[in-house]
Design an enzyme around this catalytic site. Structure first.
Site: not given
Length: 746
Positions: A100-101, A151, A155, A252
């Site tokens: 993620d991210d 995603h 955010h 991540h």
């Protein structure tokens, strides 16, 4: 086909073609478009860098009454594209590694290297704004065989976002992928989401809304907790599924220091393989179609536009940030320089040994342009009339409609003259007042400026130095009761006090303010008066009379201090005696000593006193040096040299001539144009053209000088014919000449 005629036989009127209306001033149109474009870039940059519209805060979980039990107890992948929502779980000993991210320029390449080294693929849930900033990383992920999911773009917590915000977040992320990697995806992971058991009613609404847009929601059932711990072995333990069951593992590749995540991933993959796990992507683990498909041409074009706009905005904002930093550094350096030079200027002016020269006691002319100044004009004129320096006041009523001129006339103050003219603007009013001024020092004062009693006297003193052509006054704001007045006071203190002290020290005064400033009348005549080319007439006038202007010979800048007291034995002023202390035969003196080429005639090389005059040019630039400043001169060997500003003149009776063409002591005339002054006893007056034969020295002799009543031959430039009037400032046909005088600050 012929046009149909009217019943009376006349043809119908010809249709007028439509024309594109172009603005008369396209510059404004272009400026507005440019500002809008810049604003859009800045807003886009703020969105991409999470500086605008940021709500990146997880909201507390609510109830889950509307969440089906099959979802709460089901797998981590939810398909909300149909009703009811279905959940999927990877088969046993199958792991889908999700990151993620990202993408992150530091950690994403390291994660890809670990996956490539172990021959496995992963699923990267990327943030759209980061994809637009690092499009190359998105392409690298796709080229490595891993798959991409979205995603969101900025955010946010989608559980509290509106349906419109959710739709914009997902569609913008799709465009970012289309522009960066040329693909689309149907995988989506909401920010701050964990496993299906923690799904509340708002989260379920997000799953259904995303499904309506064609997305499959990917949650996780194994959390590595790499966002909370910095120990690689602990991350490995949290990321390992229990009892060989299939799982979607959450990791991540951005959002902080991911060095331990990279190290843990390098240990986790071999251990899972040793236990017989198959490590693959989410779509492959669940037997779904490939998540990434080629984007349509239209989506790719729009995506490229978005990526390009973000690139331009990022570059522009970065350049502006560096420019702002440089501006801040320069402002601090400027402030320090101002403080140092202002203190130096203050100490020099307070030095008991410092002086402009002999005290200036001759009258000055004050010009006050006024337009509808009913509220202030009486107090302004009374303050001028109460000055401790002799002065005449010329108030120019520039077509006022509120009785400004009548108010001044009703005061009945001696020495105050009212001149009326149709409204022509401030520059025209100033020129009218200058034309009516009788004295060689002209002070320009605005109609709302109240001067102190000593102001005119202090403004006149710097003109003791022949090199000074203008003096800047020190204006301050009197009404400081309101906030705007206090702010303006700070501006005036910085701009008119501290700044101008620095400019005076450096010899580069940019503006003599129109609110209060003094000029030599000759300097105003040479530049043709006040210009109306721009709205900043005071700056234009200062530049015109300043040193280094076109057509002006180079002269000293004064360094803000004016002439010092002369050394003992040195000549004071420009010598008119023909002695060796005033005339250099050729050019070149530095350091206070005369070189062989600059020794005065007959001096033997010892009598040229230049002192602080860095260079002394006589023959080439018509300069002489006496005491501590340089003035103009003639290099010929005849008579006594004196500089009258326009030409190289010859003095007829005294020893020192000023740029206005008359001597300081004895009031003798320089004998060349413009010389329109004579003497009666010990006071200087203008020449009288009504007397015949002329009896005043230097007046009306037409190329001759006089002693008593007889005219003798003058050795200067040709004078105008007898009784010829001096040219008016406003009517002179002579091409304007720029002054080589210095601007000082009082």
């Amino acid at each position: 086909m012929s046009r149909r005629r009217r019943r009376d036989g006349t043809p119908p009127p010809r249709a007028v073609p439509r024309r594109l209306v172009v603005p008369r001033r396209p510059g404004w149109f272009v400026a507005v478009i440019g500002l809008l474009f810049l604003a859009c870039l800045l807003v886009g940059n703020g969105l991409v860098h999470s500086e605008i519209g940021v709500d990146a805060h997880r909201q507390p979980l609510g109830g889950h009454d509307q969440v089906p039990a099959s979802v709460l107890e089901g797998g981590p992948v939810l398909d909300g594209r149909r009703d009811p929502v279905r959940s999927f779980t990877p088969p046993p000993r199958t792991v889908a590694l999700t990151f993620d991210d990202g993408p992150d320029p530091q950690w994403t390449p390291q994660v890809l290297d670990v996956l490539r080294r172990h021959g496995v693929r992963g699923t990267f849930m990327v943030v759209g704004s980061l994809v637009t900033r690092h499009p190359g990383l998105a392409r690298d992920i796709g080229d490595s065989g891993s798959e991409l999911g979205v995603h969101t773009f900025t955010h946010p917590d989608l559980r509290t976002s509106s349906d419109t915000r959710l739709r914009e977040e997902l569609s913008a992320s799709q465009l970012a992928l289309a522009g960066a990697a040329g693909i689309t995806t149907y995988l989506m992971r909401p920010p701050y989401a964990s496993g299906p058991s923690s799904l509340d009613d708002l989260g379920m609404r997000t799953v259904r809304a995303a499904g309506a847009l064609g997305f499959v929601t990917v949650l996780s059932d194994v959390d590595s907790r790499d966002w909370a711990t910095q120990d690689a072995e602990t991350i490995v333990r949290h990321a390992t599924p229990e009892r060989d069951r299939g799982a979607v593992v959450l990791l991540h590749d951005a959002g902080g220091d991911r060095a331990q995540t990279v190290a843990a991933l390098d240990r986790l993959i071999p251990r899972l393989k040793d236990r017989g796990y198959r490590i693959t992507t989410v779509s492959d683990a669940l037997g779904l179609p490939p998540a990434n498909q080629p984007a349509q041409v239209s989506d790719r074009i729009r995506g490229l536009v978005v990526v390009a706009a973000v690139g331009v905005a990022t570059t522009l904002v970065g350049a502006m940030a560096w420019l702002l930093l440089a501006t801040g550094v320069l402002m601090i350096a400027r402030l320090l320089l101002m403080i140092l030079l202002a203190r130096r200027h203050h100490r020099r002016r307070r030095d008991p040994g410092w002086s402009w020269g002999p005290p200036v006691t001759r009258p000055v002319s004050v010009v006050v342009p006024a337009y509808n100044e009913r509220e202030n004009i009486a107090e302004v004129v009374r303050a001028l009339a109460a000055s401790d320096h002799p002065a005449e006041v010329v108030v120019v009523d520039d077509g006022s409609t509120d009785g400004t001129g009548e108010i001044v006339s009703a005061l009945g103050l001696p020495g105050v003259t009212v001149v009326r003219q149709p409204n022509q603007g401030k520059p025209a009013a100033l020129n009218t007042g200058i034309a009516h001024a009788r004295h060689d020092i002209v002070v320009l004062v605005d109609g709302d400026t109240i001067v102190e009693p000593s102001a005119l006297r202090l403004l006149a003193q710097p003109f003791a130095d022949p090199a000074v052509g203008a003096v800047s006054g020190n204006a301050k704001v009197a009404n400081q009761r309101r906030l705007i007045g206090r702010w303006q006071c700070i501006e005036y203190v910085m701009g008119f006090n501290i700044d101008r002290r620095v400019y005076d020290t450096l010899g580069c005064m940019p503006t003599v303010p129109g609110a209060v400033g003094a000029f030599r009348r000759e300097a105003l005549e040479q530049v043709g008066g006040v210009s109306d080319d721009t709205l900043a007439e005071d700056t234009d006038l200062t530049i015109a009379v300043g040193p280094g202007a076109a057509g002006a010979s180079s002269t000293r800048t004064g360094r803000g201090r004016g002439p010092r007291r002369p050394r003992p034995g040195a000549s004071s002023g420009v010598s008119g005696t023909g002695g060796a202390t005033a005339r250099c035969s050729r050019s070149g003196s530095t350091g206070g000593r005369c070189s062989s080429a600059a020794r005065p005639a007959g001096s033997g090389g010892s009598a040229c006193r230049t002192w602080r005059c860095s260079r002394c040019f006589c023959r080439s630039s018509r300069r002489s040096s006496t005491s501590s400043w340089c003035t103009g001169c003639c290099s010929t060997g005849r008579g006594r040299p004196c500089w009258a500003g326009r030409a190289c003149c010859w003095s007829s009776s005294s020893a020192r001539c000023t740029p206005s063409g008359w001597t300081v002591s004895g009031c003798g005339c320089c004998g060349c144009f413009p010389c329109n002054r004579s003497s009666t006893g010990s006071s200087c007056t203008r020449c009288s053209s009504s007397r015949s034969p002329p009896r005043w020295p230097g007046c009306g002799c037409g190329g001759r000088s006089s002693t008593a009543t007889a005219c003798s031959r003058a050795m200067g430039a040709a004078r105008p014919a007898p009784h010829a009037p001096a040219p008016s400032l406003l009517t002179s046909t002579e091409a304007p000449r720029r002054s080589s005088l210095v601007v000082a600050f009082r």
